[in-house]
Enzyme design. Structure first.
Site, PDB file in Angstrom:
ATOM      1  N   LYS A  13       0.822  -1.218   0.000  1.00 48.27           N
ATOM      2  CA  LYS A  13       0.000   0.000   0.000  1.00 48.27           C
ATOM      3  C   LYS A  13       0.855   1.267   0.000  1.00 48.27           C
ATOM      4  CE  LYS A  13      -2.439  -0.510   3.759  1.00 48.27           C
ATOM      5  NZ  LYS A  13      -1.831  -1.688   4.360  1.00 48.27           N
ATOM      6  N   ARG A  88      -9.548   1.416   9.850  1.00 49.73           N
ATOM      7  CA  ARG A  88      -9.119   0.044  10.143  1.00 49.73           C
ATOM      8  C   ARG A  88     -10.281  -0.819  10.620  1.00 49.73           C
ATOM      9  NH1 ARG A  88      -3.407  -0.656  10.720  1.00 49.73           N
ATOM     10  NH2 ARG A  88      -2.308   1.320  10.709  1.00 49.73           N
ATOM     11  N   ARG A 127      12.189 -10.091   4.479  1.00 51.37           N
ATOM     12  CA  ARG A 127      12.799  -8.754   4.369  1.00 51.37           C
ATOM     13  C   ARG A 127      14.153  -8.708   5.069  1.00 51.37           C
ATOM     14  NH1 ARG A 127       7.930  -4.462   5.547  1.00 51.37           N
ATOM     15  NH2 ARG A 127       7.992  -5.393   7.624  1.00 51.37           N
ATOM     16  N   ARG A 160      14.798  -7.331  10.644  1.00 57.08           N
ATOM     17  CA  ARG A 160      14.208  -6.595  11.758  1.00 57.08           C
ATOM     18  C   ARG A 160      13.650  -7.582  12.787  1.00 57.08           C
ATOM     19  NH1 ARG A 160      10.050  -2.236   9.324  1.00 57.08           N
ATOM     20  NH2 ARG A 160       8.705  -3.548  10.587  1.00 57.08           N
ATOM     21  N   ARG A 171       0.152 -10.219  13.255  1.00 58.71           N
ATOM     22  CA  ARG A 171      -0.276  -8.981  12.569  1.00 58.71           C
ATOM     23  C   ARG A 171      -1.307  -9.285  11.486  1.00 58.71           C
ATOM     24  NH1 ARG A 171       4.875  -6.261  10.303  1.00 58.71           N
ATOM     25  NH2 ARG A 171       3.404  -4.783   9.404  1.00 58.71           N
TER      26      ARG A 171
END
Length: 212
Positions: A13, A88, A127, A160, A171
């Site tokens: 997004k 949300r 990532r 991370r 999440r």
């Protein structure tokens, strides 16, 4: 062009909003950025938000809506905006609808960035950041050449802490529970546009432009 961007974490997004913003000269209104700016500027709702955040609490919806109304009243949002990170929940979507109607700037469409769950997991858990160059890479999607270039130069591929599988699964579960109902909400209002958000950034962007 007044749009809400919907999609799970890792659906791209933010990346697509930035491209659209640069191309069409309309602001990307990200809730996090907006809160920080309102607090820094000391606006009426910014001061309210600061008091809540200083106490370690979540900023209530009415204050977030106040900050959104302040932000959308600025001159750069006259020709449209891209809302990213809000709403949300269904209640937030209803409140936003009322606010935009009051302002005479109803939403054109809600764009759903649709990505398969397994691909989201790979995008997020894969990532890595090169410790030398700061370049963002992905162990599943970046080429072997790009990954090796970092390590050969003496860099490390750093993950991370919150990009581990358990945190990401959590999440995505939170997204499914709270935010997925918005897909149905906008579909019922005839305002949902779904695009396939798998593939390269440019491929997805062309699909987004085509849909809009």
């Amino acid at each position: 062009m007044r749009i809400v961007l919907l999609g799970a974490p890792g659906s791209g997004k933010g990346t697509q909003a930035k491209k659209l913003m640069a191309d069409r000269n309309i602001p990307q209104v990200s809730t996090g950025d907006m809160l920080r700016e309102a607090v820094a500027a000391g606006t009426r709702f910014g001061l309210k938000a600061k008091a809540v955040m200083d106490a370690g609490n979540l900023v209530p919806d009415d204050v977030v809506l106040g900050i959104i109304s302040e932000r959308l009243s600025q001159p750069d949002a006259e020709n449209g905006f891209i809302l990213d990170g809000f709403p949300r929940t269904t209640q937030q979507a209803l409140d936003l609808e009322d606010l935009l109607d009051e302002m005479g700037t109803p939403l054109d469409t809600a764009v759903l960035m649709d990505v398969d769950f397994d691909i989201l997991m790979k995008r997020l858990t894969g990532r890595r950041t090169c410790s030398l160059t700061g370049k963002l890479l992905n162990v599943h999607f970046s080429s072997r050449e790009e990954l090796d270039a970092c390590t050969r130069a003496g860099g490390q591929l750093i993950q991370r802490e919150d990009d581990n599988e358990e945190t990401i699964r959590n999440r995505l579960d939170v997204y499914r529970e709270n935010t997925e109902p918005l897909v149905e909400f906008y579909k019922k209002r005839g305002k949902l546009t779904t695009i396939n958000a798998e593939g390269s950034i440019d491929e997805v962007y062309q699909r987004l432009l085509g849909a809009l």
